[in-house]
Motif scaffolding. Structure first.
Motif, PDB file in Angstrom:
ATOM      1  N   VAL A 105     -12.682 -59.216 -32.515  1.00 49.19           N
ATOM      2  CA  VAL A 105     -12.028 -58.911 -31.239  1.00 49.19           C
ATOM      3  C   VAL A 105     -10.863 -59.863 -30.985  1.00 49.19           C
ATOM      4  O   VAL A 105      -9.725 -59.426 -30.741  1.00 49.19           O
ATOM      5  N   LEU A 108     -18.935 -52.573 -29.642  1.00 47.71           N
ATOM      6  CA  LEU A 108     -18.839 -53.533 -30.739  1.00 47.71           C
ATOM      7  C   LEU A 108     -19.730 -54.749 -30.524  1.00 47.71           C
ATOM      8  O   LEU A 108     -20.540 -55.116 -31.390  1.00 47.71           O
ATOM      9  N   LEU A 124     -24.122 -50.578 -35.348  1.00 48.89           N
ATOM     10  CA  LEU A 124     -22.662 -50.530 -35.373  1.00 48.89           C
ATOM     11  C   LEU A 124     -22.125 -49.136 -35.689  1.00 48.89           C
ATOM     12  O   LEU A 124     -21.197 -48.657 -35.023  1.00 48.89           O
ATOM     13  N   LEU A 175     -10.154 -52.451 -33.066  1.00 47.13           N
ATOM     14  CA  LEU A 175     -11.483 -52.541 -32.473  1.00 47.13           C
ATOM     15  C   LEU A 175     -12.290 -51.259 -32.621  1.00 47.13           C
ATOM     16  O   LEU A 175     -13.527 -51.307 -32.650  1.00 47.13           O
ATOM     17  N   MET A 221     -21.100 -57.449 -40.293  1.00 49.10           N
ATOM     18  CA  MET A 221     -21.034 -57.785 -38.869  1.00 49.10           C
ATOM     19  C   MET A 221     -22.426 -57.950 -38.280  1.00 49.10           C
ATOM     20  O   MET A 221     -22.749 -57.423 -37.211  1.00 49.10           O
ATOM     21  N   ALA A 230     -23.305 -55.761 -32.323  1.00 48.81           N
ATOM     22  CA  ALA A 230     -23.391 -57.016 -33.070  1.00 48.81           C
ATOM     23  C   ALA A 230     -24.589 -57.846 -32.614  1.00 48.81           C
ATOM     24  O   ALA A 230     -25.300 -58.440 -33.441  1.00 48.81           O
ATOM     25  N   GLY A 263     -18.455 -60.159 -34.490  1.00 48.28           N
ATOM     26  CA  GLY A 263     -17.849 -59.263 -33.516  1.00 48.28           C
ATOM     27  C   GLY A 263     -16.786 -59.959 -32.681  1.00 48.28           C
ATOM     28  O   GLY A 263     -15.707 -59.411 -32.442  1.00 48.28           O
ATOM     29  N   ALA A 269     -14.721 -49.990 -26.296  1.00 44.76           N
ATOM     30  CA  ALA A 269     -14.722 -50.649 -27.598  1.00 44.76           C
ATOM     31  C   ALA A 269     -15.492 -51.968 -27.562  1.00 44.76           C
ATOM     32  O   ALA A 269     -16.309 -52.252 -28.459  1.00 44.76           O
ATOM     33  N   PRO A 298     -14.230 -51.424 -37.373  1.00 44.86           N
ATOM     34  CA  PRO A 298     -15.690 -51.594 -37.455  1.00 44.86           C
ATOM     35  C   PRO A 298     -16.404 -50.350 -37.966  1.00 44.86           C
ATOM     36  O   PRO A 298     -17.383 -50.454 -38.705  1.00 44.86           O
ATOM     37  N   SER A 353     -22.764 -46.762 -32.580  1.00 42.97           N
ATOM     38  CA  SER A 353     -22.044 -47.121 -31.357  1.00 42.97           C
ATOM     39  C   SER A 353     -20.539 -46.955 -31.517  1.00 42.97           C
ATOM     40  O   SER A 353     -19.862 -46.456 -30.617  1.00 42.97           O
ATOM     41  N   MET A 354     -19.986 -47.341 -32.680  1.00 45.22           N
ATOM     42  CA  MET A 354     -18.544 -47.223 -32.869  1.00 45.22           C
ATOM     43  C   MET A 354     -18.112 -45.767 -33.027  1.00 45.22           C
ATOM     44  O   MET A 354     -17.025 -45.384 -32.595  1.00 45.22           O
TER      45      MET A 354
END
Length: 335
Positions: free
Chosen positions: A126, A283, A234, A172, A116, A287, A122, A279, A176, A237-238
């Motif tokens: 989505v 995401l 990623l 989502l 990603m 990205a 991204g 999300a 990821p 953050s996820m």
């Protein structure tokens, strides 16, 4: 020779069966966790976040379409743990399998990359893997309730929206993170462990405060998501977004904090709006940052190669390049 071929085929079949079984176990475990935060909308049990969809999509992307029996088996086990399987169970299992499989095929069609590292990856996850493919499972699941008479036609859209958003949030938020942890981005960077520890501590303090506060201070979560995306891309953050969404979901199901004195529909709308915003922020921002870092590394590499060529030219040496093609004695070269 035939015995060797049969042995190889048996090993391949055994490996595929064991991999599918592992996917089924992970799907079932994620389903049981997702059911801990369930809500009731129009008399139908729905989950604001359905993690098995994210597990299924990630498994298909990482292992290939051959593991789809594991997705089907995991879906059947989750349903069997809730109620006695019947003829309608086959429809639910089929829809829960076809939706992630369509997500996988759509993403592969548009050239989705597992790392990603591009904004288009991204956006593809989505809109194609999440919003688009999960229309199948939501429509089939809620339509089955209407067809069997357990849900009225006037209640279709409210339940359908909750079902669709729950499946989409699973894709989502969970997919990821699993893709990031399975790739090079999931490796811990020791040189940033102090900053990671500080971010984790701030998350553990501020997120419960934002969720538990009756003054609806959920906006405090987004600076943490931005920080995690900027510094840890990623994976960071996820992970932060998933923790925020899970914590917020459990508070919503208990009707505390920011969800105090709200009706069931208001709780669902507010919760799904927050989960979707968290999300998408985590995401897409991750990205963008990853794509910028990759571009910067490419430019730096090109500059280094150009500097080497200039050094060779200044010294009077031929620039580095691929070796010259050898010609046969009887051949000739054009002038």
């Amino acid at each position: 020779m035939a015995d060797v071929l049969v042995t190889r085929q048996f090993r391949s079949f055994t490996r595929a069966a064991l991999t599918s079984l592992a996917v089924a176990v992970c799907y079932y475990a994620a389903g049981r966790l997702g059911l801990l935060g369930r809500l009731v909308v129009e008399g139908v049990v729905v989950t604001p976040i359905w993690p098995p969809t994210g597990v299924a999509v990630a498994a298909l992307l990482l292992l290939g379409a051959r593991v789809w029996p594991g997705v089907a088996l995991g879906s059947f086990l989750v349903i069997a743990s809730l109620t006695t399987p019947g003829p309608t169970t086959l429809v639910t299992v089929a829809s829960n399998t076809v939706a992630p499989l369509c997500s996988f095929l759509l993403l592969r069609r548009v050239g989705f990359r597992l790392d990603m590292a591009r904004l288009r990856d991204g956006l593809s996850l989505v809109f194609l893997g999440g919003f688009g493919a999960m229309l199948i499972s939501a429509t089939a699941g809620v339509g089955l309730h209407v067809a069997t008479g357990s849900l009225g036609t006037s209640e279709f859209w409210a339940v359908w929206l909750a079902w669709w958003v729950g499946d989409t949030m699973g894709v989502l938020l969970v997919a990821p993170l699993l893709l990031a942890l399975a790739g090079p981005a999931g490796r811990l960077q020791v040189r940033r462990w102090k900053e990671a520890a500080f971010l984790g501590l701030a998350t553990l303090v501020l997120m419960p405060l934002a969720v538990l506060s009756p003054m609806s201070m959920l906006f405090l979560v987004f600076p943490l998501l931005i920080w995690a995306a900027l510094r840890f891309q990623l994976a960071g953050s996820m992970l932060c977004a998933l923790f925020a969404s899970v914590l917020t979901t459990f508070e919503a199901t208990s009707e505390r904090g920011a969800f105090l004195h709200l009706s069931d529909v208001e709780i669902m709308v507010k919760l799904q709006a927050f989960n979707g915003s968290a999300a998408l922020t985590a995401l897409l921002l991750a990205a963008v940052i990853t794509e910028q870092l990759a571009t910067r590394r490419s430019v730096r590499r090109a500059c280094q190669e150009l500097a080497e060529v200039l050094e060779h030219l200044a010294a009077g040496d031929p620039p580095p390049g691929p070796p010259a093609t050898e010609h046969s004695p009887g051949g000739h070269r054009d002038p």
